[in-house]
Design an enzyme around this catalytic site. Sequence first.
Site: not given
Length: 431
Positions: A214, A294, A334, A376
């Site tokens: 990231e 996310y 992820e 994840w």
Amino acid sequence: MIRARNGSMIPVLGFVICAAFIYLSFRDLWLNHKWRTEIGFVKRNGTQFVVDDKALYVNGWNSYWFMDHAVNEHSRYLVSEMLETGAKMGLTVCRTWAFNDGGYNALQISPGRFDERVFKALDHVIAEAKKHDVRLLLCLVNNLQAYGGKSQYVQWAWQEGVGLSSSNDSFFFDPSIRKYFKNYLTALLTRKNSVTGIEYRNDPTIFAWELINEPRCSSDVSGDTLQEWIDEMTSFIKSIDDKHLLTVGLEGFYGPNSPKRLTVNPEQWPSELGTDFVRNSNSSNIDFASVHIYPDHWFHNQTFEEKLKFVVKWMQSHIEDGMKELNKPVLFTEFGLSNLNKDYEPSQRERFYRTIFDLVYKSAKRKKAGAGTLVWQLFMEGMEGFNDEFGIVPHEEDPVYKLMIEQSCRLGRVTGRREERKLRKICSKRH
């Protein structure tokens, strides 16, 4: 006592029977060992991963904690148990950390100084992965502070009086820190595994290298600083290891010059982080693109249904980029749904995962750039201290566990890999 007339033949017959028994007992073991020693490297053909000229779509997971747990004898078994569990689910790739800079159980104690005990733990992780037919995506440094990260490199340079700035972003532009990182890369890539005897750069158990987890460089919104660092470090890695694939480790945000910053980014702030998905992934030494998912962390006050709509748009956009802009596979390295959401229900996680798996499956059927997913995260019973709001302990009654096996079987059908003995056995149990 009566002596048999053909008594002289009895020892010979016994020897033949014994030899046949030994041959039958060890034949499969030898063939299995032979296959493992001849496993091929994962390569890229346009927008697809390939192994031995056959397409590979990834269904895997994250267990960042492998090396840390392999250091100590009392916790090392958890690595093997997790790999065995993943293999039983038909999972093919695990992403984990190949770094720990400074602090407890550090691999790199200080610039260029390594703890052999921790290096042997990483050796063990790779050897165990090979034993369970799981490949590893090994991440090389963290943008975040956990396990040292870029801030540890900056601190080292500052302590030695050679640092240009105390800013964490100096990791990307300080010549001394770049040298530190290259020394680490050299030590890692040329490491000879104490268990297998194979140098890391020659081991096909390693699926690929991930440059940094990231990355962000908000001190240079233009993205030039990060791009120059990516170009330099990927060129350096390829000069040592030209066998393995390489990815950046991006979250997938679009930069200030991308028209998608307004239409696809979750909000305005991601375009000001010094990263750009297309530009960074288009670097000549980058073999595939990486994306995270996310919505829980990227939005404020969105409903679950709104998050699902975003996920579809987000994934379709990046798969499209893989096809039209990059001509490279796109791996969603992820993703997760937080169990801390106010409206969270366990059934939501199943729907969230299914949405993501369905998009990759459809992409695979159409031979598009969506190359797979890595959940994840997975961990084992009794590891609550390493859990977070996304973590899952896989067990047979869990709907997500069943969903992940279903995805392994679906992707196996697309590529023909379902015919391989192990996957055929897993998928036959479902029926």
